[in-house]
Write a protein that holds these residues in place. Structure first.
Motif, short mmCIF file in Angstrom:
data_model
loop_
_atom_site.label_atom_id
_atom_site.label_comp_id
_atom_site.label_asym_id
_atom_site.label_seq_id
_atom_site.Cartn_x
_atom_site.Cartn_y
_atom_site.Cartn_z
N SER A 114 3.05 -9.61 91.49
CA SER A 114 2.49 -8.98 90.39
C SER A 114 3.27 -9.40 88.99
CB SER A 114 2.30 -7.64 90.67
OG SER A 114 2.10 -6.87 89.57
N VAL A 115 2.31 -9.51 88.01
CA VAL A 115 3.10 -9.43 86.67
C VAL A 115 3.40 -8.35 85.97
CG1 VAL A 115 2.54 -11.98 86.25
CG2 VAL A 115 1.08 -10.21 85.17
N ARG A 116 2.52 -7.23 86.63
CA ARG A 116 2.64 -5.75 85.96
C ARG A 116 3.82 -5.13 86.89
NH1 ARG A 116 -1.07 -3.99 82.72
NH2 ARG A 116 -0.52 -1.99 82.73
N ARG A 117 3.97 -5.31 87.99
CA ARG A 117 4.71 -4.41 88.81
C ARG A 117 5.87 -5.51 89.53
NH1 ARG A 117 1.16 0.29 91.50
NH2 ARG A 117 0.43 1.14 89.70
N LYS A 118 7.03 -5.70 88.75
CA LYS A 118 7.82 -6.97 89.17
C LYS A 118 8.36 -6.21 90.90
CE LYS A 118 8.16 -8.64 85.19
NZ LYS A 118 7.18 -9.59 84.78
N GLY A 119 8.46 -7.53 91.49
CA GLY A 119 8.88 -7.53 92.79
C GLY A 119 7.86 -7.00 93.98
N MET A 120 6.65 -6.95 93.35
CA MET A 120 5.38 -6.36 94.26
C MET A 120 4.62 -7.50 94.50
SD MET A 120 5.07 -2.44 93.26
CE MET A 120 4.38 -1.88 94.75
N GLN A 121 3.85 -7.42 95.68
CA GLN A 121 2.60 -8.36 95.84
C GLN A 121 1.17 -7.52 95.44
OE1 GLN A 121 2.54 -11.71 97.42
NE2 GLN A 121 4.39 -11.46 96.51
#
Length: 162
Positions: A114-121
């Protein structure tokens, strides 16, 4: 003789009254047989949208429906076949599966970082319609997390790149 006169007057009044009712009945009958106003024909539905109709590069902007109003921007490269790509400003390039259905294009991407929520798929599903030189629609992001805010709904809009 007087009775005969009264009878004649009564018959005359009855005949006049019946004649008016018949005229009214006849005009009503005539009204129902007159052609009704013809409704304008329904315009034909628009031609189905094809993937080739939207082929090219699109500058896209996705904004959440509520809460954070920060836009996510990306370039969507659409082709005449079903394999498209999303390119984010950070260089991330994501393959997309696209499908045309009626007047809409549906897309599916992911999972990807994700580019909105770093470190998340995240996995995204969206639907777009073409309005002139723009694509408008919605997207739903599904984040891989156990937290309650695992889904984000976004409004998406894009313009065709020159």
């Amino acid at each position: 003789m007087r009775r005969l006169t009264h009878l004649a007057v009564f018959c005359l009044v009855a005949a006049v009254a019946c004649a008016k009712k018949d005229t009214a009945a006849n005009s009503t009958a005539a009204d129902t047989t007159t052609p009704a106003a013809v409704a304008a024909p329904t315009p034909p539905p628009p031609a189905p949208l094809t993937l080739a109709d939207v082929a090219g590069k699109w500058n896209m902007r996705a904004v959440p429906d509520s809460g954070d109003t920060t836009a996510t921007t990306y370039v969507m490269t659409a082709t005449a076949d079903s394999t498209w790509t999303l390119q984010f400003p950070n260089g991330l390039k994501v393959p997309v599966k696209a499908m045309a259905s009626g007047d809409s294009i549906t897309v599916h991407a992911g999972p990807y970082a994700s580019v909105r929520r770093k470190g998340m798929q995240v996995t995204t599903d969206g639907a777009f319609r073409r309005q002139g030189d723009r694509l408008t629609g919605t997207s739903t992001a599904h984040y891989k997390t156990t937290r309650p805010d695992s889904v984000l709904h976004l409004r998406v809009e894009g313009t065709k790149a020159p």
